[in-house]
Design a protein around this motif. Structure first.
Motif, PDB file in Angstrom:
ATOM      1  N   THR A  87     -13.186  24.063  13.695  1.00  0.00           N
ATOM      2  CA  THR A  87     -11.866  24.378  14.240  1.00  0.00           C
ATOM      3  C   THR A  87     -11.324  23.219  15.048  1.00  0.00           C
ATOM      4  OG1 THR A  87     -12.380  26.746  14.326  1.00  0.00           O
ATOM      5  CG2 THR A  87     -10.585  25.964  15.723  1.00  0.00           C
ATOM      6  N   GLN A  88     -12.174  22.647  15.906  1.00  0.00           N
ATOM      7  CA  GLN A  88     -11.709  21.510  16.703  1.00  0.00           C
ATOM      8  C   GLN A  88     -11.372  20.311  15.826  1.00  0.00           C
ATOM      9  OE1 GLN A  88     -14.038  20.432  20.095  1.00  0.00           O
ATOM     10  NE2 GLN A  88     -14.204  22.512  20.873  1.00  0.00           N
ATOM     11  N   ALA A  89     -12.170  20.098  14.778  1.00  0.00           N
ATOM     12  CA  ALA A  89     -11.863  19.001  13.854  1.00  0.00           C
ATOM     13  C   ALA A  89     -10.524  19.245  13.171  1.00  0.00           C
ATOM     14  CB  ALA A  89     -12.971  18.858  12.816  1.00  0.00           C
ATOM     15  N   SER A  90     -10.242  20.496  12.828  1.00  0.00           N
ATOM     16  CA  SER A  90      -8.971  20.834  12.192  1.00  0.00           C
ATOM     17  C   SER A  90      -7.806  20.587  13.138  1.00  0.00           C
ATOM     18  CB  SER A  90      -8.988  22.298  11.750  1.00  0.00           C
ATOM     19  OG  SER A  90      -7.760  22.677  11.178  1.00  0.00           O
ATOM     20  N   TRP A  91      -7.970  20.926  14.413  1.00  0.00           N
ATOM     21  CA  TRP A  91      -6.916  20.674  15.394  1.00  0.00           C
ATOM     22  C   TRP A  91      -6.629  19.176  15.493  1.00  0.00           C
ATOM     23  CZ3 TRP A  91      -9.387  24.180  19.713  1.00  0.00           C
ATOM     24  CH2 TRP A  91      -9.129  25.529  19.412  1.00  0.00           C
ATOM     25  N   ALA A  92      -7.709  18.380  15.575  1.00  0.00           N
ATOM     26  CA  ALA A  92      -7.532  16.929  15.686  1.00  0.00           C
ATOM     27  C   ALA A  92      -6.872  16.365  14.434  1.00  0.00           C
ATOM     28  CB  ALA A  92      -8.885  16.256  15.919  1.00  0.00           C
ATOM     29  N   ARG A  93      -7.276  16.863  13.267  1.00  0.00           N
ATOM     30  CA  ARG A  93      -6.697  16.390  12.009  1.00  0.00           C
ATOM     31  C   ARG A  93      -5.212  16.746  11.911  1.00  0.00           C
ATOM     32  NH1 ARG A  93     -10.158  18.616   9.240  1.00  0.00           N
ATOM     33  NH2 ARG A  93     -11.644  16.891   9.188  1.00  0.00           N
ATOM     34  N   ASP A  94      -4.861  17.950  12.345  1.00  0.00           N
ATOM     35  CA  ASP A  94      -3.452  18.360  12.312  1.00  0.00           C
ATOM     36  C   ASP A  94      -2.601  17.515  13.251  1.00  0.00           C
ATOM     37  OD1 ASP A  94      -4.092  20.301  10.481  1.00  0.00           O
ATOM     38  OD2 ASP A  94      -4.089  21.956  11.919  1.00  0.00           O
ATOM     39  N   ALA A  95      -3.145  17.229  14.446  1.00  0.00           N
ATOM     40  CA  ALA A  95      -2.395  16.410  15.410  1.00  0.00           C
ATOM     41  C   ALA A  95      -2.179  15.002  14.867  1.00  0.00           C
ATOM     42  CB  ALA A  95      -3.143  16.365  16.740  1.00  0.00           C
ATOM     43  N   MET A  96      -3.207  14.449  14.210  1.00  0.00           N
ATOM     44  CA  MET A  96      -3.078  13.118  13.639  1.00  0.00           C
ATOM     45  C   MET A  96      -2.048  13.113  12.507  1.00  0.00           C
ATOM     46  SD  MET A  96      -6.109  10.505  12.463  1.00  0.00           S
ATOM     47  CE  MET A  96      -6.904  11.714  11.413  1.00  0.00           C
ATOM     48  N   ALA A  97      -2.069  14.153  11.672  1.00  0.00           N
ATOM     49  CA  ALA A  97      -1.113  14.239  10.563  1.00  0.00           C
ATOM     50  C   ALA A  97       0.318  14.321  11.075  1.00  0.00           C
ATOM     51  CB  ALA A  97      -1.441  15.441   9.692  1.00  0.00           C
ATOM     52  N   GLU A  98       0.525  15.073  12.148  1.00  0.00           N
ATOM     53  CA  GLU A  98       1.865  15.184  12.721  1.00  0.00           C
ATOM     54  C   GLU A  98       2.355  13.847  13.241  1.00  0.00           C
ATOM     55  OE1 GLU A  98       4.288  17.680  16.199  1.00  0.00           O
ATOM     56  OE2 GLU A  98       2.187  18.152  15.759  1.00  0.00           O
ATOM     57  N   ALA A  99       1.469  13.108  13.915  1.00  0.00           N
ATOM     58  CA  ALA A  99       1.846  11.791  14.439  1.00  0.00           C
ATOM     59  C   ALA A  99       2.185  10.835  13.304  1.00  0.00           C
ATOM     60  CB  ALA A  99       0.709  11.226  15.291  1.00  0.00           C
ATOM     61  N   VAL A 100       1.403  10.888  12.226  1.00  0.00           N
ATOM     62  CA  VAL A 100       1.655  10.013  11.080  1.00  0.00           C
ATOM     63  C   VAL A 100       2.981  10.365  10.414  1.00  0.00           C
ATOM     64  CG1 VAL A 100       0.850   9.404   8.769  1.00  0.00           C
ATOM     65  CG2 VAL A 100      -0.770   9.469  10.679  1.00  0.00           C
TER      66      VAL A 100
ATOM     67  N   SER B  52      -0.782   6.884  23.514  1.00  0.00           N
ATOM     68  CA  SER B  52      -1.338   6.540  22.207  1.00  0.00           C
ATOM     69  C   SER B  52      -0.291   6.681  21.112  1.00  0.00           C
ATOM     70  CB  SER B  52      -2.566   7.409  21.893  1.00  0.00           C
ATOM     71  OG  SER B  52      -2.218   8.726  21.543  1.00  0.00           O
ATOM     72  N   LEU B  53       0.650   7.604  21.266  1.00  0.00           N
ATOM     73  CA  LEU B  53       1.726   7.730  20.291  1.00  0.00           C
ATOM     74  C   LEU B  53       2.674   6.536  20.367  1.00  0.00           C
ATOM     75  CD1 LEU B  53       2.493  11.549  20.558  1.00  0.00           C
ATOM     76  CD2 LEU B  53       1.032  10.351  18.899  1.00  0.00           C
ATOM     77  N   ALA B  54       2.874   6.006  21.582  1.00  0.00           N
ATOM     78  CA  ALA B  54       3.661   4.773  21.725  1.00  0.00           C
ATOM     79  C   ALA B  54       2.950   3.613  21.034  1.00  0.00           C
ATOM     80  CB  ALA B  54       3.884   4.460  23.201  1.00  0.00           C
ATOM     81  N   ALA B  55       1.622   3.565  21.166  1.00  0.00           N
ATOM     82  CA  ALA B  55       0.843   2.528  20.494  1.00  0.00           C
ATOM     83  C   ALA B  55       0.975   2.651  18.980  1.00  0.00           C
ATOM     84  CB  ALA B  55      -0.625   2.627  20.907  1.00  0.00           C
ATOM     85  N   LEU B  56       0.974   3.882  18.478  1.00  0.00           N
ATOM     86  CA  LEU B  56       1.137   4.107  17.044  1.00  0.00           C
ATOM     87  C   LEU B  56       2.504   3.611  16.574  1.00  0.00           C
ATOM     88  CD1 LEU B  56       0.285   5.278  14.324  1.00  0.00           C
ATOM     89  CD2 LEU B  56       1.048   7.521  15.137  1.00  0.00           C
ATOM     90  N   GLY B  57       3.545   3.885  17.347  1.00  0.00           N
ATOM     91  CA  GLY B  57       4.872   3.393  16.993  1.00  0.00           C
ATOM     92  C   GLY B  57       4.926   1.880  16.956  1.00  0.00           C
ATOM     93  N   TRP B  58       4.305   1.223  17.940  1.00  0.00           N
ATOM     94  CA  TRP B  58       4.256  -0.241  17.996  1.00  0.00           C
ATOM     95  C   TRP B  58       3.523  -0.775  16.777  1.00  0.00           C
ATOM     96  CZ3 TRP B  58       1.294  -4.513  17.812  1.00  0.00           C
ATOM     97  CH2 TRP B  58       1.767  -5.689  18.422  1.00  0.00           C
ATOM     98  N   ALA B  59       2.370  -0.167  16.462  1.00  0.00           N
ATOM     99  CA  ALA B  59       1.563  -0.617  15.324  1.00  0.00           C
ATOM    100  C   ALA B  59       2.323  -0.464  14.011  1.00  0.00           C
ATOM    101  CB  ALA B  59       0.255   0.170  15.279  1.00  0.00           C
ATOM    102  N   ALA B  60       3.073   0.627  13.873  1.00  0.00           N
ATOM    103  CA  ALA B  60       3.835   0.850  12.641  1.00  0.00           C
ATOM    104  C   ALA B  60       4.904  -0.227  12.471  1.00  0.00           C
ATOM    105  CB  ALA B  60       4.467   2.238  12.663  1.00  0.00           C
TER     106      ALA B  60
END
Length: 290
Positions: free
Chosen positions: A54-67, A15-23
Motif C-alpha cells: 500500500t505504501q509503495a502504491s501511494w509513493a508510485r501514485d505521487a510520483m506519477a502525478e508529479a510526472v 523536490s517538485l521545484a527540483a523536478l521542474g528545473w530538471a525537466a
C-alpha cells in the motif's frame, strides 16, 4: 550519448521545484529525464499506515502525478521513473553515477537564510561522482531569462577547475547565456612565499595581475570550445565564498567545485561550497573535482 538528467523527489514542495528545473534543463539539453523516489516502509503503533504494498502504491501514485505535471508542460519529454526502496543517500548517489547531473530540492527561507541542507543533501553532494544541483522551493525558472548569467568559481591551476568550467560553459551554451567566471584571492602568509613564486609574481607585475592571468589561462580552452558563449572575467580580493555570493543576485545558476574530504563521521564538503549552498539566492550546482 549523454546520460539522463535525474531528479530526486519525495513529494515535498522543494523536490517538485527540483523536478521542474530538471525537466526544463532536459528539454534544453535534448536529453531524457529520470525521476527517482527513494522510500522506506514505515509503520507507527496505533496508526493505520497500510502495508508495504500500500505504501509503495501511494509513493508510485505521487510520483506519477508529479510526472504528469511536467510532461503536461513539456510535450515530447521522455521520462523514466524509478521507485526504489532503500536509504535516500545510497539511492540518490547511485542514481547520480549514471546521470548527466542530479537535481535535488532544498528548503529556502529567503535570500538571507538561503538553502537549509539536511543530512541527506550534504551526504549526497559529498559522495556523488556527478554534478548535483540544489533548487529552492518555489523556483519557477523566471531567472533563466536573458540577462542573467551562469556564475562559476575558478581556483587553482587550469586543471583544478576543468570540470567546473566545463559544466558552466555547457549549461550556458544550452541556455544561450553568458558566463561570469570569478576568481577570488587573498594575501598569502609571508612564509608561503618561495623564490619560485616570487619570480612568477614579479613576471606578472604583482598579485592581482597574476590572478587575472591565471583566470584567463584557465578559461582559454573553454572560450575556444564554446566561441558563442559570452564570457566576463571577475577577479577580486576576498574570501571565495563571499565574492561568489556577491554575484548571486545576477545569476540564474551558481556553479562551484567540490573537494570532498573524509572524516570520522563521513564525507564533508568544503567551506566555499557549503557557504554558497546555504546563502545563494539562486540554484547552485556543485561539481566534483576529478
Amino acid at each position: 550519448m549523454p546520460g539522463p538528467i535525474t531528479a530526486g523527489i519525495d513529494g515535498t514542495e522543494e523536490s517538485l521545484a527540483a523536478l521542474g528545473w530538471a525537466a526544463r534543463e532536459a528539454v534544453r539539453r535534448g536529453t531524457g529525464l529520470r525521476v527517482v523516489h527513494a522510500w522506506r516502509f514505515q509503520s507507527y503503533e496505533g496508526i493505520d499506515t497500510g502495508d508495504r504494498d500500500t505504501q509503495a502504491s501511494w509513493a508510485r501514485d505521487a510520483m506519477a502525478e508529479a510526472v504528469r505535471a511536467v510532461t503536461g508542460r513539456h510535450t515530447g519529454l521522455e521520462v523514466d521513473t524509478d521507485l526504489v526502496e532503500g536509504g535516500s543517500v545510497d539511492v540518490l548517489v547511485a542514481a547520480a553515477a549514471d546521470s548527466e547531473l542530479l537535481v535535488l530540492g532544498s528548503r529556502g527561507y529567503g535570500p538571507v537564510v538561503g538553502f537549509l541542507l539536511g543530512s541527506v543533501g550534504r551526504q549526497v553532494i559529498a559522495e556523488a561522482t556527478r554534478p548535483v544541483v540544489l533548487v529552492r522551493a518555489g523556483d519557477q525558472g523566471t531567472a533563466e531569462a536573458v540577462g542573467h548569467e551562469i556564475v562559476v568559481g575558478q581556483e587553482g591551476a587550469p586543471e583544478d577547475s576543468a570540470e567546473t568550467l566545463r559544466f558552466a560553459f555547457e549549461t550556458a551554451a544550452a541556455r544561450g547565456a553568458a558566463v561570469r567566471a570569478v576568481r577570488a584571492w587573498t594575501l598569502p602568509p609571508v612564509f608561503a612565499y618561495s623564490p619560485g613564486s616570487l619570480k612568477l609574481l614579479d613576471e606578472a607585475g604583482g598579485l592581482e595581475p597574476y590572478e587575472k592571468k591565471a583566470l584567463a589561462a584557465a578559461l582559454q580552452p573553454w572560450r575556444e570550445r564554446f566561441p558563442d558563449v559570452p564570457v566576463a572575467e571577475h577577479v577580486e580580493m576576498g574570501s571565495a565564498g563571499q565574492v561568489l555570493l556577491s554575484m548571486s543576485a545576477r545569476a540564474q545558476l551558481m556553479v562551484v567545485g567540490r573537494r570532498a574530504r573524509r572524516t570520522a563521521v563521513g564525507a564533508r564538503i568544503g567551506s566555499v561550497a557549503h557557504g554558497v549552498l546555504h546563502h545563494a539566492d539562486c540554484p547552485v550546482a556543485v561539481v566534483p573535482h576529478t
